[in-house]
Structure formats: structure tokens, C-alpha cells
Design an enzyme around this catalytic site. Structure first.
Site, short mmCIF file in Angstrom:
data_model
loop_
_atom_site.label_atom_id
_atom_site.label_comp_id
_atom_site.label_asym_id
_atom_site.label_seq_id
_atom_site.Cartn_x
_atom_site.Cartn_y
_atom_site.Cartn_z
CE LYS A 70 9.35 -8.32 -10.04
NZ LYS A 70 9.92 -7.14 -10.72
CE1 TYR A 123 6.15 -8.27 -8.29
CE2 TYR A 123 6.96 -9.78 -6.60
CZ TYR A 123 7.05 -8.58 -7.28
OH TYR A 123 8.06 -7.69 -6.97
CB SER A 155 11.06 -9.96 -6.44
OG SER A 155 10.50 -10.35 -5.21
P1 NDP Z 1 6.03 1.12 -6.62
O1 NDP Z 1 4.67 0.57 -6.84
O2 NDP Z 1 6.28 1.97 -5.44
O3 NDP Z 1 6.53 1.90 -7.94
C1 NDP Z 1 6.42 1.28 -9.19
C2 NDP Z 1 6.59 2.31 -10.27
O4 NDP Z 1 6.46 1.65 -11.55
C3 NDP Z 1 5.51 3.38 -10.21
O5 NDP Z 1 6.04 4.62 -10.56
C4 NDP Z 1 4.53 2.89 -11.28
O6 NDP Z 1 3.71 3.90 -11.83
C5 NDP Z 1 5.49 2.34 -12.31
N1 NDP Z 1 4.78 1.45 -13.23
C6 NDP Z 1 4.03 0.37 -12.92
N2 NDP Z 1 3.44 -0.11 -14.01
C7 NDP Z 1 3.83 0.67 -15.04
C8 NDP Z 1 3.54 0.69 -16.43
N3 NDP Z 1 2.69 -0.20 -16.96
N4 NDP Z 1 4.10 1.64 -17.20
C9 NDP Z 1 4.93 2.55 -16.67
N5 NDP Z 1 5.24 2.60 -15.36
C10 NDP Z 1 4.69 1.67 -14.55
O7 NDP Z 1 6.97 -0.18 -6.60
P2 NDP Z 1 8.40 -0.43 -5.93
O8 NDP Z 1 9.24 0.77 -5.99
O9 NDP Z 1 8.17 -1.11 -4.64
O10 NDP Z 1 8.95 -1.56 -6.92
C11 NDP Z 1 9.98 -1.32 -7.85
C12 NDP Z 1 10.52 -2.65 -8.31
O11 NDP Z 1 10.99 -3.39 -7.17
C13 NDP Z 1 9.51 -3.56 -9.00
O12 NDP Z 1 10.11 -4.22 -10.06
C14 NDP Z 1 9.12 -4.54 -7.92
O13 NDP Z 1 8.64 -5.76 -8.45
C15 NDP Z 1 10.45 -4.69 -7.20
N6 NDP Z 1 10.35 -5.19 -5.85
C16 NDP Z 1 9.60 -4.52 -4.92
C17 NDP Z 1 9.49 -5.02 -3.65
C18 NDP Z 1 8.67 -4.34 -2.60
O14 NDP Z 1 8.37 -4.98 -1.58
N7 NDP Z 1 8.34 -3.07 -2.74
C19 NDP Z 1 10.18 -6.27 -3.25
C20 NDP Z 1 10.95 -6.87 -4.30
C21 NDP Z 1 11.02 -6.35 -5.56
P3 NDP Z 1 2.16 4.06 -11.33
O15 NDP Z 1 2.22 4.28 -9.86
O16 NDP Z 1 1.70 5.22 -12.10
O17 NDP Z 1 1.49 2.76 -11.69
#
Ligand code: NDP
Length: 244
Positions: free
Chosen positions: A153, A149, A136
Site C-alpha cells: 500500500k 500488505y 489503506s
Molecule cells: P474483500 O476481500 O472483501 O474483497 C476483495 C475483492 O477483490 C474480492 O472480490 C476478491 O475476489 C477480489 N480479488 C482479490 N484478489 C484478486 C485477484 N488476484 N484477481 C481478481 N480479483 C481479486 O476486500 P475489501 O472489500 O475489504 O477490500 C477492498 C480494498 O480495500 C482492498 O484494496 C483493500 O486492501 C482495501 N482496504 C480494506 C480494508 C478492510 O479493512 N477491509 C481497510 C483498508 C483498505 P476473491 O474473493 O475471489 O479473491
């Protein structure tokens, strides 16, 4: 530029929603055999409904032993996307130890663990591979209420570089993408308030948040042989935010 992942095996974590889900679907569309890892079975069910070739794996990545049990015999993986993460926002003075542990377990420790499992296989087969960690802009810039967070990262960026250093000799490349806000479920948590969103977009030279597709395209590039000599980079997908 043509990219194909035909004949490749990919593993994407956090593939139930948002960026991970989109990445899994695009990789499958480009010919990869995709294993999708997440912790909510309903998300995996709908993913397989959308793309029948995807192999679902349901596990909470915060649980080291459970992760070991389901991924130990995963077989050949050429491409790994460590995307799963959690982001619970707390002011610094109110950060709780359980939130700290949960975030580091998922955002850093699970990345190390899943990568170890996959990289052991890549090394043993001598076939190389590509790993992309989804980091991020928060790894390199302080954001209010993001103490934990941002710290996870920041740690992930350094983990990416050390992995690149140590796995490079086995032709395993390791890079990260570092997006600005994306309006996924996680993004909405932090940036739904228009006033707050404006404070961020006003600091982004392109004046807008990233789309899921912007992040997926950068992940695809780093996974593909089009970036064959790129190793250990943290690639901003942030409209210029980190440049200023
Ligand atoms: P979402 O919350 O939309 O999706 C995250 C996914 O990861 C979900 O399917 C969630 O499952 C899964 N997940 C979370 N914790 C676990 C766990 N303990 N075990 C297995 N699966 C898990 O997030 P984004 O798509 O937005 O984010 C994806 C990546 O991008 C992350 O690394 C985030 O830090 C990074 N990012 C996102 C930004 C944003 O603004 N969206 C900006 C910069 C970076 P469940 O829903 O069941 O918990």
C-alpha cells in the site's frame, strides 16, 4: 450535492465482494455502464443477478497475460477503481517469498497494468478520466503482521502520485482512498478478535471502524467532477487515525 455518472463507463476491480462490489452497484445505480472485474465467477453471477446492466469479467489479476487478454479490447472507460487486493497476514520474520510476490502482483503490479490499459484509451480519446486506487491507512502506519500488505500500500500511494504527475496533462486525475479497517471479508481476517479490534479503535479519534458506505462515498467523490481539481491525493477515510 448531486452526483451523476450518466453516460460514463466505469471499471471496478475486485468487484465480487466488499468495497468493490458496493462501488460497482452504486456506480450502476448512478447511471454508469459498469464493468466488474474479479476472479470468482460465482460472485460475478450473483452481481449480475443483483444488477443486470453490469458487465462481468472473470480474471485473476495476478496473471499479467490473462489480464491483458481480457482487458485489451475493453473499449471506452472514463472511470477506473483499482480496488482488488489481498492481505495475508504474516509476522515479519515469517514472511514467505510466494506471499510477497502474490501480494505485490495483485496490490501493485495489477494496478499499474490495468491503469496502463485504461489510460492508453483515455489518452487516445482525449476525453480525460478519473482513476481511484483503493489504498489503506496501512500505507502510512506500521501495523503488526502487515509487513507485506503495508509495503504494497505504501508502493501504491507512490504509484498514485506518479500516475497523477504523468497522466495529469491528459486530464486524467489519479487519487487514492486510504481507509481504516472495514468489516468486509478482508477486514474480518485482521480485526475479528474484539481485543485486537479495540487496540485499533482506541487509536481512531472517532472511535470506530469505517463502514463500506464511508469508503464508497469517498471513491464516488474522487471519481466525480465534484473533485475536478483534486489530483494525486491519498485521502484518509480513517476517522482521524493517520492524523495522530
Ligand atoms: P474483500 O476481500 O472483501 O474483497 C476483495 C475483492 O477483490 C474480492 O472480490 C476478491 O475476489 C477480489 N480479488 C482479490 N484478489 C484478486 C485477484 N488476484 N484477481 C481478481 N480479483 C481479486 O476486500 P475489501 O472489500 O475489504 O477490500 C477492498 C480494498 O480495500 C482492498 O484494496 C483493500 O486492501 C482495501 N482496504 C480494506 C480494508 C478492510 O479493512 N477491509 C481497510 C483498508 C483498505 P476473491 O474473493 O475471489 O479473491
Amino acid at each position: 450535492m448531486e452526483i451523476s455518472f450518466a453516460g460514463k463507463a466505469a471499471l471496478v476491480t475486485g468487484a465480487g465482494k466488499g468495497i468493490g462490489r458496493a462501488t460497482a452497484l452504486v456506480l450502476a445505480r448512478y447511471g454508469a455502464r459498469v464493468t466488474a472485474v474479479t476472479r470468482t465467477q460465482a460472485d460475478l453471477d450473483s452481481l449480475v443477478q443483483e444488477c443486470a446492466s453490469i458487465i462481468p469479467v472473470c480474471v485473476d489479476l495476478a496473471d499479467w497475460a490473462a489480464t491483458e487478454a481480457v482487458l485489451r479490447d475493453i473499449g471506452r472507460i472514463d472511470l477506473l477503481v483499482n480496488n482488488a487486493a489481498c492481505a495475508k497476514l504474516q509476522p515479519f520474520l515469517e514472511v514467505t517469498p510466494d506471499q510477497f510476490d502474490q501480494s505485490f502482483n495483485v496490490n501493485v503490479k495489477a494496478v499499474l497494468h490495468v491503469s496502463q490499459i485504461v489510460a492508453h484509451g483515455m489518452k487516445a480519446r482525449g476525453s480525460g478520466g478519473s482513476i481511484v486506487n483503493v489504498s489503506s491507512q496501512a500505507s502510512q502506519c506500521a501495523l503488526r503482521d502487515h509487513a507485506v500488505y503495508c509495503s504494497t500500500k505504501g508502493a501504491l500511494d507512490m504509484l498514485t502520485k506518479v500516475m497523477a504527475l504523468e497522466l495529469g496533462p491528459y486530464q486524467i486525475r489519479v487519487n487514492s482512498v486510504n481507509p481504516t479497517a472495514v468489516m468486509t471479508e478482508m477486514g474480518r481476517l485482521g480485526w475479528s478478535d474484539p481485543e485486537k479490534a479495540r487496540t485499533m479503535t482506541s487509536r481512531i479519534p472517532l472511535g470506530r471502524f469505517a463502514e463500506v458506505e464511508d469508503v464508497v462515498n469517498s471513491i464516488l467523490f474522487l471519481l466525480s467532477d465534484k473533485s475536478n481539481m483534486t489530483n494525486g491525493v491519498t485521502l484518509p477515510v480513517d476517522g482521524g487515525f493517520l492524523a495522530c
